[in-house]
Design a protein around this motif. Structure first.
Motif: not given
Length: 106
Positions: A81-101
């Motif tokens: 479960x910890x690994x799933x949450x970490x991978x999901x967090x990385x994916x969300x940051x990867x998708x959201x960061x370009x929209x903020x810049x």
């Protein structure tokens, strides 16, 4: 204890259904917030599903190979479960960061 497994299975199915609805809504509206929530709920669904399955197997008796039994399967579930949450967090940051810049910095 059997009722707890049944309730866990129902919670898993309901949560997974909400994930499908959120993914469709997030894609149709092009919303990272809704897709993030869907990914978060998907992680919750996986946690519930893993807990549901491992609960069944953790009740097995010990044998010559596994002298302690299968009680440590709950720890394995927590690690997964910890690994799933970490991978999901990385994916969300990867998708959201370009929209903020700003557009020029993408």
């Amino acid at each position: 204890m059997e009722i707890a497994k049944k309730i866990l299975g129902i919670a898993f199915a309901l949560n997974l259904g909400f994930v499908v609805v959120e993914i469709i809504g997030g894609i149709l509206t092009n919303s990272v917030a809704i897709l993030s929530e869907a990914l978060h709920d998907f992680g919750d669904s996986l946690s519930l599903g893993i807990s549901w399955v491992l609960e069944k197997y953790s009740k097995r008796e010990s044998n010559s190979r596994y002298t302690y039994g299968f009680k440590r399967l709950s720890l394995l579930g927590a690690i997964i479960n910890s690994i799933i949450l970490l991978v999901g967090s990385v994916f969300i940051i990867k998708e959201a960061l370009p929209r903020v810049l700003p557009p020029g910095k993408r």
